[in-house]
Design an enzyme around this catalytic site. Sequence first.
Site, short mmCIF file in Angstrom:
data_model
loop_
_atom_site.label_atom_id
_atom_site.label_comp_id
_atom_site.label_asym_id
_atom_site.label_seq_id
_atom_site.Cartn_x
_atom_site.Cartn_y
_atom_site.Cartn_z
N LYS A 70 0.81 -1.23 0.00
CA LYS A 70 0.00 0.00 0.00
C LYS A 70 0.84 1.28 0.00
CE LYS A 70 -4.43 -1.32 1.95
NZ LYS A 70 -5.39 -0.95 2.98
N ASP A 107 -10.11 3.66 1.83
CA ASP A 107 -10.36 2.99 3.13
C ASP A 107 -11.16 3.89 4.07
OD1 ASP A 107 -9.16 0.54 2.59
OD2 ASP A 107 -7.17 1.23 3.23
#
Length: 277
Positions: A70, A107
């Site tokens: 990520k 997210d």
Amino acid sequence: MSETQIPLAGVIGNPIAHSRSPKLHKHWLATYGLKGDYVPLHVHEEDLETVLRTMHKMGFVGANVTIPHKVAALHIADQVSDRATLIGAANTLIFRKDGKIIADNTDGYGFIANLRQNAPGWDAAAGPALVFGAGGAARAVIVSLIEQGTTEIILTNRTRPKSEALRDEFGTRIHVVDWVQAGNHIDEAATVINTTSLGMVGQPEFRVPLDGLRPGTVVTDLVYAPLRTHLLQVAEDAGCVTVDGLGMLLHQGVPGFERWFGTRPEVNEATRAAVLA
Ligand code: ATR
């Protein structure tokens, strides 16, 4: 993309076999009758940049990125959204036809959308949020809470310096408390959020004293295996409004799917059932 090419997307990680994202996106593709496919891609860290730079040539319009890629994906991208920059990690990539890679992080969006859907009337500004954990998931939660107008975040982490680093970065709305003291602050919170891995299958149990939980407090756990964690069970028994972590996973997929395949998908019971199947 030519008319004969099928738009592809996938999830890139290491390991990747356990990822629920293929089930999610394939369910949406089938539901909306869209041309496309979504595959799990096992990629080693040293190959990430080469892989990402090649994907548009193979018909990939985008990808999700997960552990451990990520942060690296954010640095490889040519263009990064503000929210991904703030969170310091990317989970959603778009591959443009000219080869440029755009990085986003959904997210925090997924976290908020899950609360809005499953705790109707939830208001970020209603009172302090108590956040357990100071890792990658906590960053996304904190950024989105601040964006939504939460005035105070009580932050606690086993390793206190990591909470302090987040406070230094994100400002004075964050109030750091010791992990062993966290139970004493539960009654101050309007929203309680577990971002740690505690309570997940194969991990130690979430053992913070929870007697301070008050009826009406919104309690959510990012852990979704099991769906009903010890934290959520105790919270439910105390009359709290509980929201499980599966919804965050489902909602974080929405913006990517819409960008790649052109239809904004709905998160509903059928979506949950498809991913749990
Ligand atoms: P993620 O991206 O899911 O947030 P992470 O960045 O590795 O993953 O963060 C994991 C979080 O779970 C951290 O807050 C970690 O606490 P530390 O910073 O002290 O490591 C927390 N965590 C993991 N195992 C834990 C345990 N046994 N007790 C308390 N906290 C734990």
